[in-house]
Design an enzyme around this catalytic site. Sequence first.
Site, PDB file in Angstrom:
ATOM      1  N   ASP A  36      38.322 -75.290   5.212  1.00 24.36           N
ATOM      2  CA  ASP A  36      38.027 -73.843   5.298  1.00 24.36           C
ATOM      3  C   ASP A  36      38.280 -73.176   3.942  1.00 24.36           C
ATOM      4  OD1 ASP A  36      37.095 -74.451   7.743  1.00 24.36           O
ATOM      5  OD2 ASP A  36      38.334 -72.571   8.747  1.00 24.36           O
ATOM      6  N   HIS A 178      42.249 -76.775   4.933  1.00 18.69           N
ATOM      7  CA  HIS A 178      41.769 -75.985   3.634  1.00 18.69           C
ATOM      8  C   HIS A 178      41.852 -76.554   2.485  1.00 18.69           C
ATOM      9  CE1 HIS A 178      43.262 -73.461   7.230  1.00 18.69           C
ATOM     10  NE2 HIS A 178      42.256 -72.439   6.824  1.00 18.69           N
TER      11      HIS A 178
END
Length: 411
Positions: A36, A178
């Site tokens: 992400d 991430h």
Amino acid sequence: MKHVRRWAAAAVLVLLLAQLLTVPAGAAKLVAITFDDGPNQTWTPQVVEALNQRGVKGTFFMVGSWVATKEDLVRSMAEQGHQIANHTWEHLNLTGLDAGEVRLQAERSRERLAEVTGQKNFWVRTPFGVRTQTVLNNIDSPLILWSQDPAAGKQVSGEKMARSVIRNIKDGDIILLHDSTQDNLDAACRIIDALQPRGYDFVTVEELFRLRGVTPRNGVIYKSVPPAADPQAYDENRLESHWAWPAISLMEDTGIMTGDEEGWHPNRRLTRAAAAVVLWRAAGEPQARRRADFLDVPKSAWYAEAVAWAEEAGVIKGTGAGRFSPAAPVTRQQLYVMVDRLLDRGSVSVGTGEVRSFEDSFRISGWAREAVERIEALGFTSRNDRELFRPQDPATRAEAAELVAWYLGVR
């Protein structure tokens, strides 16, 4: 000294167990690793490089407004086979936003990603995993969340995140990381390096759904895609939307593979008996000169004539003790070997075309590798093999139909 010997013995035991764990057993275990909050100019390229070095494709949920100045990077990632997905336009907390504002966040990001990649569909993950009814009604996409969140929103070391995932991983999990810090890069590398030898294969989220035979629906939350209770089941009303429908249709038209009163059963496993009959029909139903020598092939069996030909032609061989095992499933690599034996080896050499390297190519058995490479080099590209080959998975009727349809075109 006794303690040293004990520790040495324990170390040897650990090594032996590790070797056992690297032996594939049955169907592939699939997981998706996702990232992400990108694209990040510093960390995204390093994550992509680390994945590429390991033969892994990841899914990157990108913030549309952050793509600016990184268009070449995003375009390259898409071309390399990584899945580009939608993390909204501004990374806002969508809680409390009205329907129009939610739609705007999803649509602006989708339009930007489409402009850069040339693709059309981008599955959505909302910032912070917000899943209000307003969000579900207005994102025009499945909502892809996760089943493994090793950081849980905190600053956690890469080692600790990796340890959490490795300890708790399950077949079908979606891992949340991430592409924005060194810790996340370290975690990704540790997770992949630990789980690949244990038989886990990393796929994109889209690939995870497709290989599991699950069609995600807009407005529905998905956290993982575990193996189905009955992976062979299929809704026959949707047969024309199956990925192998063109081949299935051809098999029906030619009579090489047909269904029964209950349906065509595209996900049903292909047995050795069925494989013999299908390949015999594809070869033109040649006459065998004698009965099969296998002990477990009765003369009256529906597959007896096909097995006699297959044995005589060297297409199918026994599994020891002169037995055929008609009900045993055929693995994908076995099916490739059988079809390869049908080909005229004098007409085309193995090196005539490009041989793809799958993430799990190292799992293909030595006795099957040449056949797999030969068929790939001859131009066969399965619609169901984008990232993985899954050599030890049982071949399905749909996969057999696709391969046999190709064979009919090149024989």
